[in-house]
Each structure stands twice: as C-alpha cells, then as structure tokens.
Write a protein that holds these residues in place. Structure first.
Motif, PDB file in Angstrom:
ATOM      1  N   LYS A  34      12.939  17.170  -3.064  1.00 46.84           N
ATOM      2  CA  LYS A  34      13.957  16.272  -2.515  1.00 46.84           C
ATOM      3  C   LYS A  34      13.421  15.248  -1.517  1.00 46.84           C
ATOM      4  CE  LYS A  34      15.980  19.088   1.210  1.00 46.84           C
ATOM      5  NZ  LYS A  34      17.280  19.556   1.732  1.00 46.84           N
ATOM      6  N   PHE A  35      12.276  15.510  -0.925  1.00 42.86           N
ATOM      7  CA  PHE A  35      11.659  14.500  -0.073  1.00 42.86           C
ATOM      8  C   PHE A  35      10.340  13.998  -0.655  1.00 42.86           C
ATOM      9  CE2 PHE A  35      14.009  16.861   3.447  1.00 42.86           C
ATOM     10  CZ  PHE A  35      15.077  15.981   3.404  1.00 42.86           C
ATOM     11  N   ASP A  36       9.538  14.916  -1.186  1.00 43.12           N
ATOM     12  CA  ASP A  36       8.193  14.553  -1.655  1.00 43.12           C
ATOM     13  C   ASP A  36       8.230  13.490  -2.753  1.00 43.12           C
ATOM     14  OD1 ASP A  36       7.320  16.430   0.105  1.00 43.12           O
ATOM     15  OD2 ASP A  36       6.827  17.954  -1.387  1.00 43.12           O
ATOM     16  N   VAL A  37       9.111  13.673  -3.742  1.00 41.53           N
ATOM     17  CA  VAL A  37       9.143  12.740  -4.873  1.00 41.53           C
ATOM     18  C   VAL A  37       9.563  11.336  -4.431  1.00 41.53           C
ATOM     19  CG1 VAL A  37      10.257  12.210  -7.082  1.00 41.53           C
ATOM     20  CG2 VAL A  37       9.459  14.539  -6.622  1.00 41.53           C
ATOM     21  N   PRO A  38      10.698  11.183  -3.729  1.00 44.90           N
ATOM     22  CA  PRO A  38      11.073   9.829  -3.299  1.00 44.90           C
ATOM     23  C   PRO A  38      10.035   9.161  -2.389  1.00 44.90           C
ATOM     24  CG  PRO A  38      12.942  11.315  -3.106  1.00 44.90           C
ATOM     25  CD  PRO A  38      11.750  12.166  -3.383  1.00 44.90           C
ATOM     26  N   VAL A  39       9.445   9.931  -1.480  1.00 41.27           N
ATOM     27  CA  VAL A  39       8.437   9.366  -0.569  1.00 41.27           C
ATOM     28  C   VAL A  39       7.237   8.863  -1.353  1.00 41.27           C
ATOM     29  CG1 VAL A  39       6.706  10.014   1.170  1.00 41.27           C
ATOM     30  CG2 VAL A  39       9.110  10.606   1.526  1.00 41.27           C
ATOM     31  N   GLN A  40       6.789   9.640  -2.331  1.00 40.71           N
ATOM     32  CA  GLN A  40       5.634   9.228  -3.130  1.00 40.71           C
ATOM     33  C   GLN A  40       5.950   8.001  -3.981  1.00 40.71           C
ATOM     34  OE1 GLN A  40       2.389  10.635  -2.955  1.00 40.71           O
ATOM     35  NE2 GLN A  40       2.095   8.650  -3.936  1.00 40.71           N
ATOM     36  N   VAL A  41       7.142   7.987  -4.578  1.00 41.71           N
ATOM     37  CA  VAL A  41       7.536   6.841  -5.409  1.00 41.71           C
ATOM     38  C   VAL A  41       7.605   5.573  -4.558  1.00 41.71           C
ATOM     39  CG1 VAL A  41       9.433   5.811  -6.726  1.00 41.71           C
ATOM     40  CG2 VAL A  41       8.745   8.177  -7.176  1.00 41.71           C
ATOM     41  N   LEU A  42       8.265   5.660  -3.403  1.00 44.98           N
ATOM     42  CA  LEU A  42       8.397   4.464  -2.566  1.00 44.98           C
ATOM     43  C   LEU A  42       7.028   3.999  -2.053  1.00 44.98           C
ATOM     44  CD1 LEU A  42      10.184   2.371  -1.254  1.00 44.98           C
ATOM     45  CD2 LEU A  42      10.505   3.919   0.682  1.00 44.98           C
ATOM     46  N   THR A  43       6.170   4.934  -1.714  1.00 44.56           N
ATOM     47  CA  THR A  43       4.813   4.577  -1.277  1.00 44.56           C
ATOM     48  C   THR A  43       4.102   3.772  -2.360  1.00 44.56           C
ATOM     49  OG1 THR A  43       4.647   6.567   0.101  1.00 44.56           O
ATOM     50  CG2 THR A  43       2.579   5.491  -0.515  1.00 44.56           C
ATOM     51  N   ASN A  44       4.183   4.234  -3.598  1.00 45.15           N
ATOM     52  CA  ASN A  44       3.539   3.528  -4.713  1.00 45.15           C
ATOM     53  C   ASN A  44       4.161   2.151  -4.940  1.00 45.15           C
ATOM     54  OD1 ASN A  44       1.894   5.741  -5.111  1.00 45.15           O
ATOM     55  ND2 ASN A  44       3.148   6.625  -6.741  1.00 45.15           N
ATOM     56  N   VAL A  45       5.489   2.065  -4.794  1.00 42.81           N
ATOM     57  CA  VAL A  45       6.186   0.792  -5.009  1.00 42.81           C
ATOM     58  C   VAL A  45       5.778  -0.228  -3.941  1.00 42.81           C
ATOM     59  CG1 VAL A  45       8.465  -0.316  -4.821  1.00 42.81           C
ATOM     60  CG2 VAL A  45       8.178   1.719  -6.249  1.00 42.81           C
ATOM     61  N   LEU A  46       5.698   0.220  -2.683  1.00 44.52           N
ATOM     62  CA  LEU A  46       5.364  -0.710  -1.604  1.00 44.52           C
ATOM     63  C   LEU A  46       3.897  -1.139  -1.616  1.00 44.52           C
ATOM     64  CD1 LEU A  46       7.475   0.744   1.358  1.00 44.52           C
ATOM     65  CD2 LEU A  46       8.000  -1.195  -0.135  1.00 44.52           C
ATOM     66  N   LYS A  47       3.072  -0.381  -2.333  1.00 42.66           N
ATOM     67  CA  LYS A  47       1.658  -0.767  -2.484  1.00 42.66           C
ATOM     68  C   LYS A  47       1.485  -1.890  -3.500  1.00 42.66           C
ATOM     69  CE  LYS A  47      -0.628   3.611  -1.255  1.00 42.66           C
ATOM     70  NZ  LYS A  47      -1.337   4.800  -1.805  1.00 42.66           N
ATOM     71  N   ARG A  48       2.513  -2.082  -4.344  1.00 48.37           N
ATOM     72  CA  ARG A  48       2.411  -3.121  -5.382  1.00 48.37           C
ATOM     73  C   ARG A  48       2.377  -4.504  -4.752  1.00 48.37           C
ATOM     74  NH1 ARG A  48       6.883  -0.486  -9.078  1.00 48.37           N
ATOM     75  NH2 ARG A  48       8.201  -2.132  -8.230  1.00 48.37           N
ATOM     76  N   SER A  49       1.704  -5.394  -5.399  1.00 43.88           N
ATOM     77  CA  SER A  49       1.625  -6.770  -4.886  1.00 43.88           C
ATOM     78  C   SER A  49       2.741  -7.638  -5.454  1.00 43.88           C
ATOM     79  CB  SER A  49       0.261  -7.391  -5.226  1.00 43.88           C
ATOM     80  OG  SER A  49       0.028  -7.343  -6.621  1.00 43.88           O
ATOM     81  N   THR A  50       3.316  -7.214  -6.581  1.00 45.99           N
ATOM     82  CA  THR A  50       4.391  -7.998  -7.199  1.00 45.99           C
ATOM     83  C   THR A  50       5.557  -7.080  -7.578  1.00 45.99           C
ATOM     84  OG1 THR A  50       3.417  -7.701  -9.403  1.00 45.99           O
ATOM     85  CG2 THR A  50       2.774  -9.683  -8.170  1.00 45.99           C
TER      86      THR A  50
END
Length: 370
Positions: free
Chosen positions: A250-266
C-alpha cells in the motif's frame, strides 16, 4: 513454537463447528478418519476431542460416537440479565479515520446501554477468521463489521452465513461483501472518485496519474469514478496512468511508481489522484525529494478529508468522509436491526449511503497557471 498436533485437530473441528460446516447434533468424523487425515495417533485425536467435550463443543453417546453440541440451546436462560454487547470489527483501530468512526459508534451504543468490544483484522483474512471464531461463541447481540479485502473473494463467507443461522444480526461499514448483500453504511466512493477527477479535468489537467488500492471495494469504485469522469469529458484515458496495488504494497508500490515517473525527462503527469490522504502524505515526501512544487508543478488530490489534509505545509484538496457520523449511523442501524431480530415491529431498514463533497484547498490549481 509451532502448533501441536492435537491442537491442529482441535482447531479444525472447532472451525468446522463455528463456520456451520458441522451442525448441532451432527456426528463428527470417526477417530480413525481423523487419525488418517492428520497423520496422528489415536491418543492425539482423543486428547483433542476430550478437550472439546469438556469445553462444551462436543458430546459423546456411548456406543454411537461423538456429536456437535447445540450451544445455542445452552445459552437459553443465560441471557435474561446479561450485559447487552456489540462487537465492532474494523481493518484497523488506531490508524487514520478509524478512531473517529469507532468513537461515533461507541457514543451511540454506550448511550443505549451496550458494551462495545473492538477487534482489528489488519485487513487480513486469517485474522478475520480468528476474530469470527472468537466472537461467535460469545453470542453478541450484534456486529458492526468493516469487511477485509472487500473486493476479493473471501474465504470466511461461511462464518457470516452461520451468524445468520444463529440469528446474530450484523451490518457492514465502508464496504460490504457483495455476495451476502448485507445491510451496510457506506460512502458513495464512485461519486468521490468522479469528484477527484472531474475537478482536475475542469482545471485543464489531462495527464492525471491515479493510484487505487483495489483489494478493497472502495478502491475499485473510486477507479470507476475516475474512468467515468474522463469518459464524460471525452478526454482520452492513458492506461499507464492508472496504478493499482493491494494492501501488502500500500505504500511501497505507489512510492516506487511515482519515483520512476518523476525521474522521466518527458511525459510527466501534471496532477495526481490519491486513493486516500494517507497515501497523499507519502507521495508528498517523494515529490519533495525531487524538488517538485505542489501545486506549482503538480496538483494533488486526496480522499477522506482527514487531519492529514491540513497538517502539511501543502493544504490538501480532498473528498469528504463522514467518519464519526458514519459510526453513529452504523450504531443506530445495528440497534434497529437487533430490535427487529428480537421481534420488534420495525419496518424496512435501509442501507445508508453518504454523498461526498470536494473540499478544495491549495494543492490544486489550473493547468494554464501552473
């Protein structure tokens, strides 16, 4: 220390009594069958059965076998001067919105002379089973239950059917097991999900990342509202923007997904929808690490309008949840059902549904002003 052999046999027999598989006056399996089933000695089987006989769960008939006791008839006469009591079973007790819900229910029940017992399943089916096995023999007047993982198949349905056979009324809160069609007190989560999404779409956001916990009914309904809002406006839905997860992550999955999304350049989202305010706080921590501004760079919407919505430096736009009022309504509903079950002349009892509203604070803003 592991469970002993005899206690495994004892637990199995007792569970079958409590979920209604073994009915009163029904003959249980022979000693030989139990020996084969559990790969144990006759002494072990006799020890288990002997304890259940002494505790009143079973009785022996000489030369015939061992039978299930009719515990309901044993209770007759005991209840005349017994304390009125209601059990409240929630997924959590001391976290998030649950203290407010429980306080609301306790206030009403105490006023009506009911003793309240609290139980927490931690949103775990095995824990729910253990609690039901504890509760059924205690003959509570009624139960208020928040279902465990309400969007998934529940292995404990037989316990609820057994409650019905025993004439013990129950209602469900926040969600319900659909196959049982119980009386329930809920929030219109689909409408709430629509409010979250429509608010952002009206502000010009189209690239909206959304997180839904889908082993609970609330999450599936909120996701349905998200989809409806997009379809109502004709804005195309990007399937990649829908992130589903379960209680275990409930926390690990959303945190990891958002981390990956914010690392994107576009192709970064301009807004985020959170399953609840608790998740919104976790995601705000991630957003800070990337030095992203809310709402300057990213709008954020929560759900439940909890104290979390106002404690952060970013005041969170969120969907309302009645909390203590829901608890009060649940208490009044179970009291009505208890009276009706006892032979009262009450009419039809409805399942109340609260209509949520959007509480707008400063975590969202229009896309053209971001």
């Amino acid at each position: 220390m592991g469970e002993t052999k005899y206690s495994k046999v004892k637990s199995w027999i007792k569970s079958n009594i409590l979920d209604g598989t073994f009915e009163p006056k029904q003959k249980i399996s022979s000693e030989s069958k139990l020996m084969d089933q559990f790969n144990v000695s006759r002494h072990t089987v006799r020890l288990a059965i002997g304890e259940l006989v002494s505790e009143g769960w079973l009785y022996r008939e000489q030369g015939s076998g061992t039978y299930v006791s009719n515990r309901a008839s044993m209770e007759v006469g005991k209840s005349e001067n017994a304390q009125k009591k209601v059990a409240i079973i929630t997924t959590y007790i001391s976290d998030y919105i649950f203290p407010s819900i429980i306080r609301g229910a306790e206030k009403v029940l105490s006023k009506e002379g009911y003793q309240v017992s609290l139980f927490s399943t931690n949103n775990d089916h095995e824990k729910e089973k253990q609690i039901l096995e504890t509760i059924i023999p205690q003959r509570f007047d009624g139960l208020i239950i928040e279902p465990t993982k309400s969007a998934t198949s529940n292995p404990n349905i037989k316990y609820y059917l057994h409650l019905e056979l025993l004439g013990i009324p129950y209602i469900m809160i926040n969600a319900y097991y659909d196959e049982l069609e119980p009386l329930h007190v809920t929030v219109d989560d689909e409408a709430g999900g629509y409010l979250q999404t429509n608010h952002l779409l009206e502000l010009g956001h189209t690239n909206i990342l959304a997180f839904f916990k889908t082993d609970d009914m609330q999450g599936t309904k909120r996701m349905k509202g998200y989809l409806k809002a997009y379809r109502a406006t004709g804005v195309p839905i990007n399937p990649k923007n829908i992130v589903t997860y379960d209680t275990a992550g409930k926390f690990d999955v959303p945190v990891q997904v958002l981390t990956n999304v914010l690392k994107r350049s576009t192709d970064k989202p301009t807004a985020i929808i959170c399953y609840n305010d608790e998740l919104a706080m976790k995601l705000l921590d991630v957003i800070r690490q990337f030095h992203v501004s809310v709402p300057g760079d990213l709008s954020l919407v929560g759900f439940d309008d909890t104290f979390f919505a106002e404690v952060s430096e970013v005041k969170l736009t969120s969907v309302s949840h009645p909390k203590s009022e829901l608890g009060e309504v649940a208490a009044n509903t179970i009291i009505s059902l208890i009276r009706k079950t006892a032979g009262g002349s009450l009419g039809q009892i409805e399942s109340p549904v609260f209509t949520p509203s959007l509480v707008i604070r400063n975590s969202t803003k229009a896309i053209d002003s971001q």
